[in-house]
Write a protein that holds these residues in place. Structure first.
Motif, PDB file in Angstrom:
ATOM      1  N   ALA A 145       0.728  -1.217  -0.110  1.00  0.00           N
ATOM      2  CA  ALA A 145      -0.037   0.108   0.024  1.00  0.00           C
ATOM      3  C   ALA A 145       1.006   1.307   0.044  1.00  0.00           C
ATOM      4  O   ALA A 145       2.166   1.194   0.346  1.00  0.00           O
ATOM      5  N   VAL A 146       0.360   2.622  -0.496  1.00  0.00           N
ATOM      6  CA  VAL A 146       1.292   3.499  -0.389  1.00  0.00           C
ATOM      7  C   VAL A 146       0.279   4.717   0.292  1.00  0.00           C
ATOM      8  O   VAL A 146      -0.694   4.883  -0.053  1.00  0.00           O
ATOM      9  N   ALA A 147       1.161   5.449   0.897  1.00  0.00           N
ATOM     10  CA  ALA A 147       0.485   6.659   1.646  1.00  0.00           C
ATOM     11  C   ALA A 147       1.284   7.973   1.325  1.00  0.00           C
ATOM     12  O   ALA A 147       2.680   7.659   1.293  1.00  0.00           O
ATOM     13  N   VAL A 148       0.888   9.004   0.940  1.00  0.00           N
ATOM     14  CA  VAL A 148       1.725  10.318   0.773  1.00  0.00           C
ATOM     15  C   VAL A 148       1.195  11.397   1.672  1.00  0.00           C
ATOM     16  O   VAL A 148      -0.100  11.604   1.561  1.00  0.00           O
ATOM     17  N   LEU A 149       2.063  12.340   1.941  1.00  0.00           N
ATOM     18  CA  LEU A 149       1.744  13.377   2.613  1.00  0.00           C
ATOM     19  C   LEU A 149       2.267  14.715   1.965  1.00  0.00           C
ATOM     20  O   LEU A 149       3.412  14.774   1.479  1.00  0.00           O
ATOM     21  N   ALA A 150       1.381  15.848   1.776  1.00  0.00           N
ATOM     22  CA  ALA A 150       1.806  16.651   0.780  1.00  0.00           C
ATOM     23  C   ALA A 150       2.626  16.744  -0.285  1.00  0.00           C
ATOM     24  O   ALA A 150       3.643  17.206  -0.663  1.00  0.00           O
ATOM     25  N   SER A 151       2.113  15.725  -1.064  1.00  0.00           N
ATOM     26  CA  SER A 151       2.749  15.557  -2.403  1.00  0.00           C
ATOM     27  C   SER A 151       1.704  14.840  -3.393  1.00  0.00           C
ATOM     28  O   SER A 151       1.117  13.743  -3.366  1.00  0.00           O
ATOM     29  N   PRO A 152       1.351  15.871  -4.471  1.00  0.00           N
ATOM     30  CA  PRO A 152       0.422  15.390  -5.539  1.00  0.00           C
ATOM     31  C   PRO A 152       1.090  14.353  -6.142  1.00  0.00           C
ATOM     32  O   PRO A 152       2.281  14.062  -6.190  1.00  0.00           O
ATOM     33  N   HIS A 153       0.310  13.697  -6.836  1.00  0.00           N
ATOM     34  CA  HIS A 153       0.728  12.425  -7.819  1.00  0.00           C
ATOM     35  C   HIS A 153       1.747  13.026  -8.777  1.00  0.00           C
ATOM     36  O   HIS A 153       1.400  14.058  -9.327  1.00  0.00           O
ATOM     37  N   PRO A 154       2.810  12.391  -8.973  1.00  0.00           N
ATOM     38  CA  PRO A 154       3.682  12.876  -9.871  1.00  0.00           C
ATOM     39  C   PRO A 154       3.404  13.181 -11.422  1.00  0.00           C
ATOM     40  O   PRO A 154       4.205  13.782 -11.977  1.00  0.00           O
ATOM     41  N   ALA A 155       2.485  12.298 -11.566  1.00  0.00           N
ATOM     42  CA  ALA A 155       2.061  12.671 -13.320  1.00  0.00           C
ATOM     43  C   ALA A 155       1.229  13.874 -13.235  1.00  0.00           C
ATOM     44  O   ALA A 155       1.666  14.693 -14.354  1.00  0.00           O
ATOM     45  N   ARG A 156       1.032  14.586 -12.291  1.00  0.00           N
ATOM     46  CA  ARG A 156       0.182  16.205 -12.165  1.00  0.00           C
ATOM     47  C   ARG A 156       1.420  16.931 -12.218  1.00  0.00           C
ATOM     48  O   ARG A 156       1.659  17.942 -12.829  1.00  0.00           O
ATOM     49  N   GLU A 270      -5.726  22.914  -3.241  1.00  0.00           N
ATOM     50  CA  GLU A 270      -7.196  22.902  -3.761  1.00  0.00           C
ATOM     51  C   GLU A 270      -7.248  22.006  -4.745  1.00  0.00           C
ATOM     52  O   GLU A 270      -8.651  21.669  -4.962  1.00  0.00           O
ATOM     53  N   ARG A 271      -6.333  21.589  -5.592  1.00  0.00           N
ATOM     54  CA  ARG A 271      -6.518  20.332  -6.546  1.00  0.00           C
ATOM     55  C   ARG A 271      -5.411  19.469  -6.304  1.00  0.00           C
ATOM     56  O   ARG A 271      -5.209  18.892  -7.327  1.00  0.00           O
ATOM     57  N   ALA A 272      -5.030  19.165  -5.277  1.00  0.00           N
ATOM     58  CA  ALA A 272      -4.007  18.239  -5.076  1.00  0.00           C
ATOM     59  C   ALA A 272      -4.110  16.964  -5.437  1.00  0.00           C
ATOM     60  O   ALA A 272      -3.314  16.033  -5.466  1.00  0.00           O
ATOM     61  N   ASP A 273      -5.290  16.510  -5.107  1.00  0.00           N
ATOM     62  CA  ASP A 273      -5.665  15.018  -5.406  1.00  0.00           C
ATOM     63  C   ASP A 273      -6.133  14.703  -6.794  1.00  0.00           C
ATOM     64  O   ASP A 273      -6.740  13.436  -6.903  1.00  0.00           O
ATOM     65  N   LEU A 274      -6.197  15.536  -7.808  1.00  0.00           N
ATOM     66  CA  LEU A 274      -6.852  15.312  -9.117  1.00  0.00           C
ATOM     67  C   LEU A 274      -6.243  14.024  -9.691  1.00  0.00           C
ATOM     68  O   LEU A 274      -7.039  13.018 -10.140  1.00  0.00           O
ATOM     69  N   ASP A 275      -4.948  13.910  -9.823  1.00  0.00           N
ATOM     70  CA  ASP A 275      -4.399  12.650 -10.675  1.00  0.00           C
ATOM     71  C   ASP A 275      -4.501  11.528  -9.641  1.00  0.00           C
ATOM     72  O   ASP A 275      -4.603  10.282 -10.406  1.00  0.00           O
ATOM     73  N   ILE A 277      -6.832  10.791  -7.730  1.00  0.00           N
ATOM     74  CA  ILE A 277      -8.280  10.078  -7.941  1.00  0.00           C
ATOM     75  C   ILE A 277      -8.363   9.514  -9.204  1.00  0.00           C
ATOM     76  O   ILE A 277      -9.043   8.197  -9.166  1.00  0.00           O
ATOM     77  N   ALA A 278      -7.571   9.662 -10.445  1.00  0.00           N
ATOM     78  CA  ALA A 278      -7.825   9.020 -11.501  1.00  0.00           C
ATOM     79  C   ALA A 278      -7.067   7.900 -11.628  1.00  0.00           C
ATOM     80  O   ALA A 278      -7.277   6.911 -12.247  1.00  0.00           O
ATOM     81  N   LEU A 279      -5.881   7.701 -10.963  1.00  0.00           N
ATOM     82  CA  LEU A 279      -5.048   6.562 -10.876  1.00  0.00           C
ATOM     83  C   LEU A 279      -4.894   5.975  -9.892  1.00  0.00           C
ATOM     84  O   LEU A 279      -4.310   4.721  -9.926  1.00  0.00           O
ATOM     85  N   ALA A 280      -5.473   5.928  -8.778  1.00  0.00           N
ATOM     86  CA  ALA A 280      -5.509   5.260  -7.444  1.00  0.00           C
ATOM     87  C   ALA A 280      -7.155   4.756  -7.403  1.00  0.00           C
ATOM     88  O   ALA A 280      -7.619   5.468  -6.593  1.00  0.00           O
ATOM     89  N   PRO A 281      -7.660   3.441  -7.878  1.00  0.00           N
ATOM     90  CA  PRO A 281      -9.109   3.420  -7.638  1.00  0.00           C
ATOM     91  C   PRO A 281      -9.459   3.298  -6.178  1.00  0.00           C
ATOM     92  O   PRO A 281     -10.315   3.495  -5.819  1.00  0.00           O
ATOM     93  N   ASP A 282      -8.506   2.714  -5.038  1.00  0.00           N
ATOM     94  CA  ASP A 282      -8.736   2.715  -3.881  1.00  0.00           C
ATOM     95  C   ASP A 282      -7.926   3.590  -3.079  1.00  0.00           C
ATOM     96  O   ASP A 282      -7.019   3.548  -2.650  1.00  0.00           O
ATOM     97  N   LEU A 283      -8.285   4.842  -3.216  1.00  0.00           N
ATOM     98  CA  LEU A 283      -8.024   6.189  -2.622  1.00  0.00           C
ATOM     99  C   LEU A 283      -8.692   6.510  -1.496  1.00  0.00           C
ATOM    100  O   LEU A 283      -9.776   6.828  -1.696  1.00  0.00           O
ATOM    101  N   ARG A 284      -8.164   7.116  -0.460  1.00  0.00           N
ATOM    102  CA  ARG A 284      -8.595   7.876   0.474  1.00  0.00           C
ATOM    103  C   ARG A 284      -7.774   9.190   0.658  1.00  0.00           C
ATOM    104  O   ARG A 284      -6.484   9.171   0.546  1.00  0.00           O
ATOM    105  N   TYR A 285      -8.468  10.113   0.721  1.00  0.00           N
ATOM    106  CA  TYR A 285      -7.896  11.816   0.582  1.00  0.00           C
ATOM    107  C   TYR A 285      -8.326  12.182   1.968  1.00  0.00           C
ATOM    108  O   TYR A 285      -9.732  12.263   2.228  1.00  0.00           O
ATOM    109  N   GLU A 286      -7.425  12.754   2.745  1.00  0.00           N
ATOM    110  CA  GLU A 286      -7.684  13.553   3.912  1.00  0.00           C
ATOM    111  C   GLU A 286      -6.954  15.043   3.877  1.00  0.00           C
ATOM    112  O   GLU A 286      -6.025  15.128   3.540  1.00  0.00           O
ATOM    113  N   LEU A 287      -7.898  16.225   4.382  1.00  0.00           N
ATOM    114  CA  LEU A 287      -7.483  17.229   4.198  1.00  0.00           C
ATOM    115  C   LEU A 287      -7.109  17.668   5.926  1.00  0.00           C
ATOM    116  O   LEU A 287      -8.162  17.526   6.669  1.00  0.00           O
ATOM    117  N   ILE A 288      -5.859  18.336   6.242  1.00  0.00           N
ATOM    118  CA  ILE A 288      -5.785  18.757   7.491  1.00  0.00           C
ATOM    119  C   ILE A 288      -5.820  20.076   7.692  1.00  0.00           C
ATOM    120  O   ILE A 288      -4.869  21.009   6.882  1.00  0.00           O
TER     121      ILE A 288
END
Length: 319
Positions: A145-156, A270-275, A277-288
């Protein structure tokens, strides 16, 4: 939500070696091999083979110690934890080359195997988050599994960097492309302090900043850190960069978690999760909302809560 101080005992900072990076605490320091290089990891937690391994990857301009609040929390929950100094940083080897993201992703996969495991949950922050995304894309058999903090997907990042980063962060990244001067600013100037201040919602304690500056003064560390950020920009038009970008666009097969600070001065939240969402079907997104870029230190309790709750579902530790 409070930033952490450098309270654990630290050996006297020395610019002639890496001992200042071996901070004492509820962990052990080990050195493992991967691809012909030696890597430092701070390890803690269960030594049982049934305990899932969690590998923690720090960002720029930090080292493994950025995860000091997460290591004991994950260990106490039954996980085996390894916070890694990535290539060129802290106690890890600092070769003159090899700072492409695919090479460093292979480093992480090799460290997992050197720790006696086939797979691990890979968690990264900032540039370490970019590396974690890459490990998941390039080494999926290693990544449970993969978890990232303060890092948009690098495709973006690679396709739309102006939309991914703040204007101030883009100016700093452009400066880092200049030869020689960034190394001097990291080792002898104020670039470490300036980067930390740019990203945080509230300043980190002075003793924390001083330790990060001391570790950046380890010989060849500043050059290595700059080279990693240079590859991210300079590889974009080259064939190696294009191959990497193609690999990133493959959908991920493993669960993913993305955590973002609402007051991040480096990543546009504001749009850090866009890619993802498209590339990780099982994604949990959290905003602090009240936290900045350096989430493991600015919001340690929230990060621990989110990580442990997510891990309970995707890779539970044995009771």
């Amino acid at each position: 939500m409070t930033a952490l101080s450098a309270r654990p005992a630290v050996r006297t900072a020395a610019t002639s070696d890496y001992t200042c990076a071996l901070v004492e605490g509820p962990w052990q320091h080990e050195f493992v091999s991967s691809g012909g290089s030696r890597f430092h990891v701070a390890v803690a937690g269960s030594e049982s083979r049934s305990a899932p391994l969690v590998v923690l990857l720090h960002g720029f301009p930090q080292f493994w110690w950025a995860w000091r609040a997460q290591i004991p929390a994950l260990a106490d929950a039954g996980y085996r934890v390894a916070a890694m100094d990535v290539r060129g940083v802290g106690g890890s080897d600092k070769p003159p080359s090899g700072y492409a993201v695919p090479t460093r992703a292979a480093d992480v996969a090799g460290v997992v195997r050197s720790l006696g495991r086939e797979r691990a949950v890979v968690v990264g922050h900032g540039t370490g988050g970019t590396l974690a995304w890459a490990v998941a894309s390039l080494n999926p058999d290693t990544t449970a599994a993969v978890a990232v903090l303060a890092s948009p997907h690098p495709a973006r990042i690679r396709l739309r960097s102006r939309a991914a980063f703040t204007a101030a962060a883009l100016r700093e990244l452009a400066y880092l492309q200049v030869p020689t001067l960034p190394e001097r600013a990291l080792a002898k100037g104020d670039l470490v302090e300036r980067t930390l201040a740019l990203g945080t919602a509230a300043p980190l304690p002075d003793d924390v900043v001083e330790l990060y500056k001391a570790v950046m003064r380890i010989p060849f560390a500043a050059h290595s850190a700059a080279e990693a950020l240079r590859w991210a920009v300079r590889s974009t038009p080259r064939m190696d960069g294009r191959r990497f970008a193609t690999a990133l666009r493959r959908p991920l097969s493993m669960p993913a978690l993305q955590v973002q600070g609402g007051r991040d001065g480096i990543v546009r939240s504001e749009r850090a999760d866009l890619d993802a969402i498209a590339l990780a079907p099982d994604l949990r997104y959290e905003l602090i909302p009240g936290a900045g870029h350096f989430l493991p230190e600015e919001a340690p309790d929230e990060v621990n809560r989110i990580l442990l709750d997510w891990l309970t579902r995707v890779s539970p530790a044995p009771k």
